[in-house]
Write a protein that holds these residues in place. Sequence first.
Motif, PDB file in Angstrom:
ATOM      1  N   HIS A 168     -13.792   9.268  -5.969  1.00 19.98           N
ATOM      2  CA  HIS A 168     -14.167   8.748  -4.573  1.00 19.98           C
ATOM      3  C   HIS A 168     -12.845   8.623  -3.831  1.00 19.98           C
ATOM      4  O   HIS A 168     -12.503   7.390  -3.640  1.00 19.98           O
ATOM      5  CB  HIS A 168     -15.200   7.825  -4.625  1.00 19.98           C
ATOM      6  N   TRP A 169     -12.371   9.573  -3.321  1.00 19.08           N
ATOM      7  CA  TRP A 169     -10.714   9.443  -2.731  1.00 19.08           C
ATOM      8  C   TRP A 169     -10.978   8.493  -1.452  1.00 19.08           C
ATOM      9  O   TRP A 169      -9.876   7.821  -1.430  1.00 19.08           O
ATOM     10  CB  TRP A 169     -10.088  10.722  -2.417  1.00 19.08           C
ATOM     11  N   PHE A 170     -11.634   8.791  -0.733  1.00 20.37           N
ATOM     12  CA  PHE A 170     -11.629   8.066   0.623  1.00 20.37           C
ATOM     13  C   PHE A 170     -11.988   6.597   0.431  1.00 20.37           C
ATOM     14  O   PHE A 170     -11.219   5.820   0.908  1.00 20.37           O
ATOM     15  CB  PHE A 170     -12.791   8.553   1.605  1.00 20.37           C
ATOM     16  N   ILE A 171     -13.092   6.329  -0.506  1.00 25.50           N
ATOM     17  CA  ILE A 171     -13.120   4.767  -0.867  1.00 25.50           C
ATOM     18  C   ILE A 171     -11.995   4.150  -1.693  1.00 25.50           C
ATOM     19  O   ILE A 171     -11.717   3.055  -1.562  1.00 25.50           O
ATOM     20  CB  ILE A 171     -14.543   4.813  -1.385  1.00 25.50           C
ATOM     21  N   PHE A 172     -11.453   5.144  -2.581  1.00 27.01           N
ATOM     22  CA  PHE A 172     -10.102   4.584  -3.360  1.00 27.01           C
ATOM     23  C   PHE A 172      -9.169   4.193  -2.317  1.00 27.01           C
ATOM     24  O   PHE A 172      -8.277   3.067  -2.350  1.00 27.01           O
ATOM     25  CB  PHE A 172      -9.786   5.475  -4.147  1.00 27.01           C
ATOM     26  N   LEU A 173      -8.927   5.095  -1.403  1.00 27.39           N
ATOM     27  CA  LEU A 173      -7.682   4.904  -0.422  1.00 27.39           C
ATOM     28  C   LEU A 173      -8.228   3.616   0.544  1.00 27.39           C
ATOM     29  O   LEU A 173      -7.034   3.038   0.752  1.00 27.39           O
ATOM     30  CB  LEU A 173      -7.503   6.047   0.410  1.00 27.39           C
ATOM     31  N   LEU A 174      -9.415   3.492   0.666  1.00 29.26           N
ATOM     32  CA  LEU A 174      -9.654   2.126   1.706  1.00 29.26           C
ATOM     33  C   LEU A 174      -9.516   1.070   0.757  1.00 29.26           C
ATOM     34  O   LEU A 174      -9.180   0.032   1.306  1.00 29.26           O
ATOM     35  CB  LEU A 174     -10.989   2.544   1.959  1.00 29.26           C
ATOM     36  N   ASN A 175      -9.967   1.056  -0.611  1.00 31.41           N
ATOM     37  CA  ASN A 175      -9.854  -0.134  -1.449  1.00 31.41           C
ATOM     38  C   ASN A 175      -8.193  -0.501  -1.743  1.00 31.41           C
ATOM     39  O   ASN A 175      -8.008  -1.541  -2.267  1.00 31.41           O
ATOM     40  CB  ASN A 175     -10.558  -0.067  -2.199  1.00 31.41           C
ATOM     41  N   LEU A 176      -7.573   0.416  -1.846  1.00 27.99           N
ATOM     42  CA  LEU A 176      -6.218   0.285  -2.335  1.00 27.99           C
ATOM     43  C   LEU A 176      -5.337  -0.780  -1.774  1.00 27.99           C
ATOM     44  O   LEU A 176      -4.856  -1.478  -2.403  1.00 27.99           O
ATOM     45  CB  LEU A 176      -5.388   1.758  -2.662  1.00 27.99           C
ATOM     46  N   PRO A 177      -5.118  -0.582  -0.363  1.00 29.34           N
ATOM     47  CA  PRO A 177      -4.429  -1.761   0.389  1.00 29.34           C
ATOM     48  C   PRO A 177      -4.947  -3.065  -0.029  1.00 29.34           C
ATOM     49  O   PRO A 177      -3.917  -4.084  -0.133  1.00 29.34           O
ATOM     50  CB  PRO A 177      -4.285  -1.404   1.631  1.00 29.34           C
ATOM     51  N   VAL A 178      -6.136  -3.211   0.047  1.00 29.68           N
ATOM     52  CA  VAL A 178      -6.587  -4.676  -0.178  1.00 29.68           C
ATOM     53  C   VAL A 178      -6.248  -4.985  -1.531  1.00 29.68           C
ATOM     54  O   VAL A 178      -6.011  -6.128  -1.724  1.00 29.68           O
ATOM     55  CB  VAL A 178      -8.186  -4.455   0.343  1.00 29.68           C
ATOM     56  N   ALA A 179      -6.597  -4.100  -2.576  1.00 24.43           N
ATOM     57  CA  ALA A 179      -6.428  -4.373  -3.766  1.00 24.43           C
ATOM     58  C   ALA A 179      -5.002  -4.823  -3.964  1.00 24.43           C
ATOM     59  O   ALA A 179      -4.622  -5.868  -4.807  1.00 24.43           O
ATOM     60  CB  ALA A 179      -6.826  -3.480  -4.737  1.00 24.43           C
ATOM     61  N   THR A 180      -3.873  -4.145  -3.519  1.00 24.00           N
ATOM     62  CA  THR A 180      -2.513  -4.328  -3.824  1.00 24.00           C
ATOM     63  C   THR A 180      -2.005  -5.639  -3.059  1.00 24.00           C
ATOM     64  O   THR A 180      -1.396  -6.456  -3.596  1.00 24.00           O
ATOM     65  CB  THR A 180      -1.898  -3.080  -3.011  1.00 24.00           C
ATOM     66  N   TRP A 181      -2.767  -6.005  -1.828  1.00 28.64           N
ATOM     67  CA  TRP A 181      -2.391  -7.049  -0.994  1.00 28.64           C
ATOM     68  C   TRP A 181      -2.911  -8.372  -2.166  1.00 28.64           C
ATOM     69  O   TRP A 181      -2.371  -9.324  -1.987  1.00 28.64           O
ATOM     70  CB  TRP A 181      -2.874  -7.080   0.144  1.00 28.64           C
ATOM     71  N   ASN A 182      -4.460  -8.355  -2.722  1.00 27.69           N
ATOM     72  CA  ASN A 182      -4.579  -9.442  -3.484  1.00 27.69           C
ATOM     73  C   ASN A 182      -3.663  -9.643  -4.678  1.00 27.69           C
ATOM     74  O   ASN A 182      -3.474 -10.877  -5.113  1.00 27.69           O
ATOM     75  CB  ASN A 182      -5.994  -9.158  -3.817  1.00 27.69           C
ATOM     76  N   ILE A 183      -3.162  -8.540  -5.458  1.00 30.38           N
ATOM     77  CA  ILE A 183      -2.272  -8.850  -6.453  1.00 30.38           C
ATOM     78  C   ILE A 183      -0.976  -9.373  -6.039  1.00 30.38           C
ATOM     79  O   ILE A 183      -0.517 -10.010  -6.778  1.00 30.38           O
ATOM     80  CB  ILE A 183      -2.174  -7.408  -7.267  1.00 30.38           C
TER      81      ILE A 183
END
Length: 116
Positions: free
Chosen positions: A44-59
Motif C-alpha cells: 500500500h504505497w500511498f499509505i506507506f509514504l504517508l506514514n513514513l515521515p511521521v514514523a521517521t520523526w517519532n524515531i
Amino acid sequence: IITLSDLECDYINARSCCSKLNKWVVPEVIGHAVVTVLMLISLHWFIFLLNLPVATWNIYRYIMVPSGNMGVFDPTEIHNRGQLKSRTKEAMIKLGFHLLCFFMYLYSMILALIND
C-alpha cells in the motif's frame, strides 16, 4: 493533549505530566513503525509514504533525547524555549494525522469487503 493542557493551566506539575507522557513514547514509536512496515509489506504505497515521515520523526525524536533528560518530555525543559506550546502543537498535528489515517483505513477496509 489533555495532559499538556493540564500542565499549561497548572493543574498538574511538570514532573507528573512528563512521566505520564514518557510512558507512551516507546509504544507510539513501536506501533507506528510496525504499521509503516506492514503497509510496505502489503504494497500500500500511498499509505506507506504517508506514514513514513511521521514514523521517521517519532524515531528521530526518541533517538535524539539528551543523555541527562528523563525522556522525550523532560520536566526541567518543558517550560523553556516555548517547548510546551510546540509540544501541544505537535500533539494536535498528530491527532489530526491519526484521525485522517483512521478514516482512510476504514474506507480501505469497507472497499476491500465490498470488492470481495
